[in-house]
Write a protein that holds these residues in place. Structure first.
Motif, short mmCIF file in Angstrom:
data_model
loop_
_atom_site.label_atom_id
_atom_site.label_comp_id
_atom_site.label_asym_id
_atom_site.label_seq_id
_atom_site.Cartn_x
_atom_site.Cartn_y
_atom_site.Cartn_z
N GLU A 11 -26.08 -9.42 24.19
CA GLU A 11 -27.20 -9.97 23.42
C GLU A 11 -26.84 -10.08 21.94
O GLU A 11 -27.11 -11.10 21.30
CB GLU A 11 -28.44 -9.08 23.61
N LYS A 12 -26.20 -9.05 21.42
CA LYS A 12 -25.80 -9.03 20.01
C LYS A 12 -24.80 -10.16 19.74
O LYS A 12 -24.94 -10.91 18.76
CB LYS A 12 -25.18 -7.68 19.66
N ASN A 13 -23.80 -10.29 20.59
CA ASN A 13 -22.80 -11.35 20.42
C ASN A 13 -23.43 -12.74 20.52
O ASN A 13 -23.07 -13.65 19.77
CB ASN A 13 -21.68 -11.21 21.46
N PHE A 14 -24.35 -12.87 21.44
CA PHE A 14 -25.04 -14.15 21.62
C PHE A 14 -25.84 -14.52 20.37
O PHE A 14 -25.81 -15.66 19.91
CB PHE A 14 -25.95 -14.10 22.85
N LYS A 19 -26.48 -17.66 15.40
CA LYS A 19 -26.64 -17.70 13.95
C LYS A 19 -25.53 -18.55 13.31
O LYS A 19 -25.79 -19.39 12.44
CB LYS A 19 -26.62 -16.28 13.39
N LYS A 20 -24.28 -18.35 13.75
CA LYS A 20 -23.16 -19.12 13.22
C LYS A 20 -23.34 -20.61 13.51
O LYS A 20 -23.09 -21.46 12.67
CB LYS A 20 -21.84 -18.66 13.85
N TYR A 25 -24.55 -26.07 11.71
CA TYR A 25 -25.38 -27.26 11.84
C TYR A 25 -26.06 -27.61 10.52
O TYR A 25 -26.06 -28.76 10.08
CB TYR A 25 -26.43 -27.06 12.95
N LEU A 26 -26.65 -26.61 9.88
CA LEU A 26 -27.35 -26.85 8.61
C LEU A 26 -26.37 -27.30 7.52
O LEU A 26 -26.69 -28.16 6.71
CB LEU A 26 -28.11 -25.60 8.18
#
Length: 134
Positions: A11-14, A19-20, A25-26
């Motif tokens: 879950e943490k890695n996902f 986030k990356k 994208y932004l």
């Protein structure tokens, strides 16, 4: 490692990956976005410049339409032609549908009138008697 720790790690890695991905994208979105100049509406649309600005906008729009005039006329004529072809192809279907629709509505109207007369028979008869007397 037990199953719960693996789930938490996954879950943490996902979430990190998500986030990356969002940051990337932004960042790309910002770099592709054309920079717009700031418009000071108090200067642009004050009572002195307003009429000139409106004339300028109208001139630009007219030039745009004039540039595209041939294309617009061509599209309108093409649309009229397609519409005419469609109606000529489906004329018989439309006539048949219209006939069925009229018949259906006619039957519904007869049924409605019959039901209305049955419901309000006494009132209608009373009105007719009054009219005959006068």
């Amino acid at each position: 490692m037990n199953l719960e720790e693996l789930k938490k790690l996954r879950e943490k890695n996902f979430l990190e990956h998500k986030k990356k991905k969002k940051e990337y994208y932004l960042k790309n979105k910002e770099s592709k976005k054309p920079s717009r100049k700031e418009i000071d509406y108090s200067k642009e649309l004050n009572s002195i410049n307003f009429a000139d600005k409106i004339k300028e906008i109208a001139k630009v729009q007219k030039a745009h339409v004039d540039d595209r005039r041939e294309l617009i006329v061509k599209k309108i004529n093409e649309y009229k032609k397609r519409k005419k072809e469609y109606y000529s192809e489906n004329k018989q279907k439309r006539l048949e549908y219209d006939k069925e629709y009229r018949e259906k509505k006619k039957e519904e109207l007869k049924k409605y009138r019959r039901d209305y007369y049955q419901k309000n028979k006494e009132k209608i008869l009373a009105k007719q008697k009054e009219k005959r007397k006068s």
